[in-house]
Design a protein around this motif. Structure first.
Motif, PDB file in Angstrom:
ATOM      1  N   SER A  25       0.827  -1.221   0.000  1.00 55.58           N
ATOM      2  CA  SER A  25       0.000   0.000   0.000  1.00 55.58           C
ATOM      3  C   SER A  25       0.858   1.268   0.000  1.00 55.58           C
TER       4      SER A  25
ATOM      5  N   ASN B  64       4.636   3.930  -9.086  1.00 55.84           N
ATOM      6  CA  ASN B  64       3.418   3.926  -8.267  1.00 55.84           C
ATOM      7  C   ASN B  64       2.293   3.178  -8.962  1.00 55.84           C
ATOM      8  N   GLU B  65       2.213   3.367 -10.297  1.00 53.00           N
ATOM      9  CA  GLU B  65       1.181   2.651 -11.073  1.00 53.00           C
ATOM     10  C   GLU B  65       1.387   1.147 -10.949  1.00 53.00           C
TER      11      GLU B  65
ATOM     12  N   SER C  29       0.268  -0.024  -7.639  1.00 51.27           N
ATOM     13  CA  SER C  29      -1.199  -0.114  -7.544  1.00 51.27           C
ATOM     14  C   SER C  29      -1.685  -1.379  -8.220  1.00 51.27           C
TER      15      SER C  29
ATOM     16  N   ASN D  28      -3.473  -4.481  -6.458  1.00 49.71           N
ATOM     17  CA  ASN D  28      -4.773  -4.951  -6.939  1.00 49.71           C
ATOM     18  C   ASN D  28      -4.751  -6.448  -7.202  1.00 49.71           C
TER      19      ASN D  28
ATOM     20  N   ARG E 224       3.183   4.258  -1.277  1.00 53.35           N
ATOM     21  CA  ARG E 224       3.396   4.965  -2.540  1.00 53.35           C
ATOM     22  C   ARG E 224       4.532   5.961  -2.332  1.00 53.35           C
TER      23      ARG E 224
END
Ligand code: ADP
Length: 460
Positions: free
Chosen positions: A200, A221-222, A225, A229, A202
């Motif tokens: 989690s 960061n992408e 994520s 996910n 960033r």
């Protein structure tokens, strides 16, 4: 060596290289200019002396040789005897430039005479009327001034280059520290993730988002994520599968225990086992289908499919499920052919109509429609059931997702929350898409868009 040190070294070397080329150019051009100036002074002195000399029967009458204070002058006879010399080198009986004495052309030479560096011009003295050489004139001047200028210039250039290179290296060291500090954050965040096993995190970045570092951090960061996910989905998936398997297995085990204790064949327990085994078989079938779909191993055998005929087929099949509880009927129907896998498209429709019947209360209605525009067919399945809560809408196509109400209702042993994700995959892989909207005041409409068949599609 660190990237920062390498960058500082690189900028120092670049500045050093530029200054070296620049310094050499300055040094050479200044030296040439001064030498040319010295040469022109010597030439002027020589022409003045030659211009004022007079040739007579007894030889050459020389003019005053001490016209130039810092110029040394010697006149040598044809026989190699020193004829005359300026006051400032009286007592020096050697030629200023021994190698130039026999020249027939004016020549300049740098020589060392008595520990002093001299620039010497040697000019043969010729009587113009009969081209007779009667002697040699040597005019020289000290190069100490030139040497001093060259030394000062070298000194200034070296000091200047040293200072500039140090400033360049320092500036680069300081500025790269600021520019590269976000990379340190990237490293720290990556380490934190590894240590705490927590995706989690960033990376914070306050600089402009469109520079190289900003783009790198954005991409990182992408990726985080996306990974978060994926891991979440995987974790949820395992938890959901475990959860779905536990209920039927508990029921089966309970019923088997009961049968054993009673030592008889109880019809109710057997049908309980039968139901749960059926449920497990459906779950495993759905999971296998999804796994095949996601690994690209589920082939779609596409042919021309008459959607109106397929809809009638689905309607007949689903009427058994609707019975008298829900009014299942056809709305507006067009004749439409799409290119697709008939069985899979039927599965989509059975799923949508099945859901509509399942979630619509007694006395409600489910209407199926079929239409087309220039390029696409659209199939709608509308019901006047309770509708889907707005917070559930973005998630209903996710695996194992079930709305809050359906979750309690699923205890009846029907849904796993996989039907819509399978339907979504099938429609997507037919080049179409599937949309859902709540109807006012109550009810849900699912709309499936599929591309119309063209000539390239094989016939059924
Ligand atoms: P399920 O097996 O739970 O039906 P689906 O993937 O088919 O799983 O559907 C996911 C969720 O979408 C359902 O749990 C339900 O909450 C919601 N849903 C689907 N169709 C309808 C409908 N026609 N009316 C109301 N809710 C629906």
């Amino acid at each position: 060596m660190s990237l920062r040190a390498r960058l500082a070294l690189l900028s120092t070397s670049i500045v050093g290289g530029i200054l070296l080329i620049f310094g050499m150019a300055v040094y050479i051009s200044v030296s040439l200019t001064i030498t040319r100036q010295v040469d022109s002074t010597l030439s002027r002195a020589a022409s003045q002396i030659i211009g004022n000399a007079r040739a007579g029967r007894l030889g050459v009458t020389l003019p005053e040789l001490d016209l130039f204070a810092d110029v040394y002058i010697q006149v040598w006879g044809k026989d190699g005897q020193l004829e005359s010399a300026s006051q400032n080198i009286q007592g020096f009986n050697q030629p200023l430039d021994a190698t130039g004495l026999n020249t027939t052309q004016p020549v300049f030479h740098d020589v060392i005479a008595g520990n002093v560096r001299l620039r010497v011009l040697t000019v043969p003295l010729i009587i113009s009327s009969n081209d007779r050489v009667i002697g040699t004139l040597q005019v020289g001047t000290s190069l100490s001034m030139v040497e001093t200028i060259q030394n000062v210039l070298l000194y200034v250039l070296f000091i200047g280059a040293g200072i500039s290179m140090s400033i360049a290296g320092l500036a680069s060291w300081v500025s790269t520290k600021q520019a590269l500090s976000p990379l340190e954050d990237v490293t720290q965040t990556a380490l934190q993730i590894t240590r705490a096993d927590d995706l989690s995190h960033r990376i914070p970045y306050k600089g402009p988002p469109d520079d190289e570092v900003g783009q790198l951090i954005h991409a990182f960061n992408e990726t985080l994520s996306r990974l978060e996910n994926l891991f979440d989905t995987q974790r949820r998936f395992v938890a959901d599968v475990g959860h779905e398997l536990r209920t039927p297995l508990t029921v089966i085990k309970g019923n088997v225990d009961l049968l054993r204790r009673m030592n008889c064949t109880d019809e109710e327990s057997l049908s309980g086992i039968d139901n749960e085994v059926g449920r497990l078989t459906r779950l495993v079938g759905d999971l296998l289908l999804l796994a095949q779909a996601e690994s690209g191993k589920l082939p779609l055998i596409k042919t021309d499919v008459e959607m109106d005929t397929l809809l009638l087929d689905v309607l007949n099949q689903m009427n058994v499920l609707a019975k008298d509880r829900v009014d299942l009927r056809l709305g507006e129907i067009d004749q439409v052919i799409v290119c697709g896998d008939r069985d899979r498209l039927k599965q989509v429709l059975v799923n949508l109509v099945g859901n509509a019947i399942k979630y619509t209360p007694q006395g409600g209605e489910v209407v199926i429609g079929l239409g087309k525009d220039d390029r696409r067919a659209h199939i709608t399945v509308s019901d006047n059931g309770p509708g889907i809560p707005t917070e559930d809408l973005p998630h209903i196509f996710e695996r194992f997702y079930r709305g809050e109400k359906s979750r309690t209702r699923s205890k009846d042993g029907k849904g796993f929350g996989l039907g819509l994700s399978i339907a979504y995959w099938i429609v997507q892989n037919h080049g179409g898409n599937i949309e859902v909207s709540n109807r006012e005041p109550t009810g849900t409409t699912f709309c499936v868009w599929l591309p119309l068949a063209d000539r390239s599609c094989p016939e059924e």
